[in-house]
Design an enzyme around this catalytic site. Structure first.
Site, short mmCIF file in Angstrom:
data_model
loop_
_atom_site.label_atom_id
_atom_site.label_comp_id
_atom_site.label_asym_id
_atom_site.label_seq_id
_atom_site.Cartn_x
_atom_site.Cartn_y
_atom_site.Cartn_z
CD GLU A 212 -6.47 6.76 4.14
OE1 GLU A 212 -6.49 7.74 3.38
OE2 GLU A 212 -5.93 6.79 5.26
CB VAL B 149 -0.92 0.02 1.24
CG1 VAL B 149 -1.71 1.30 1.32
CG2 VAL B 149 -1.85 -1.19 1.24
CG PHE B 150 2.22 5.17 -2.58
CD1 PHE B 150 3.59 5.15 -2.39
CD2 PHE B 150 1.62 6.35 -2.97
CE1 PHE B 150 4.36 6.29 -2.58
CE2 PHE B 150 2.38 7.51 -3.17
CZ PHE B 150 3.75 7.47 -2.96
N GLY B 151 1.51 5.16 0.77
CA GLY B 151 1.05 6.28 1.58
C GLY B 151 1.74 7.56 1.17
CE1 TYR B 152 -2.20 11.31 -1.67
CE2 TYR B 152 -2.09 8.94 -1.91
CZ TYR B 152 -2.81 10.11 -1.96
OH TYR B 152 -4.14 10.09 -2.30
N GLY B 153 0.21 10.74 2.46
CA GLY B 153 -0.34 11.74 3.39
C GLY B 153 -0.10 11.24 4.80
CB SER B 154 -2.35 10.81 7.70
OG SER B 154 -3.31 9.93 7.16
#
Length: 176
Positions: free
Chosen positions: A71, A3-8
């Site tokens: 999310e 899974v890609f995270g780019y915020g919290s």
């Protein structure tokens, strides 16, 4: 499953994972266009740096269900190619949560000053939106110091100016 995270998901990792890698996805831009306290990317030119997490074997569905709940609010998932910062690791597919234009919280493009004002005033069950912005900006500086995310760092500067202005206003005293 990755899974890609780019915020919290970069700075508030409250789920189990087996491995993590810093890298980017291509064809997206990080923008504060979602009308909640969340920060999500939108399709477009450029790239978005973040962190890919490998979910624990045997717990993928459980962790994904948690992330689906976390999310919520107008997000969908799609699969994109992740490019690790360490170029000795081959690119691979990751799951991406992204806000859609047809959701009720989507605000769309706006002048940076308007977005900064929104962030300055927004707070919800997860906390103040200023905390979200500052945590993300600090994390990105630490993880990828060579990336100059103009949108993110310009918003950070504008919001800090508003905070300083509020503090100065609160310090003003009437003459006797």
């Amino acid at each position: 499953m990755w899974v890609f995270g780019y915020g919290s998901l970069i700075w508030k990792v409250d789920f189990p994972y087996q491995d993590k890698l810093v890298g980017y996805i291509s064809g997206y831009s990080r923008r504060f266009w979602q009308g909640s306290t969340d920060h999500r990317g939108v399709p477009g030119k450029g790239s978005v740096w973040g962190v890919a997490y490998k979910l624990p074997v045997g717990k993928e569905e459980e962790v994904k269900a948690y992330l689906d709940f976390r999310e919520k609010g107008g997000y969908r998932t799609t699969t994109v190619i992740f490019y690790p910062k360490d170029s000795t690791t081959e690119p691979f597919s990751v799951l991406l949560y992204i806000g859609t234009r047809d959701n009720p919280n989507y605000l769309g493009p706006a002048p940076l000053e308007d977005i900064a004002e929104q962030i300055f005033n927004a707070a919800g069950p997860s906390g103040k939106n200023t905390e979200y912005l500052f945590e993300l900006a600090n994390s990105m500086r630490s993880l990828v110091p060579e990336d100059a995310d103009e949108h993110l760092f310009s918003l950070e500067k504008l919001v800090k100016e508003r905070l300083e202005g509020k503090q100065n206003f609160n310090c003003i005293k009437r003459p006797n």
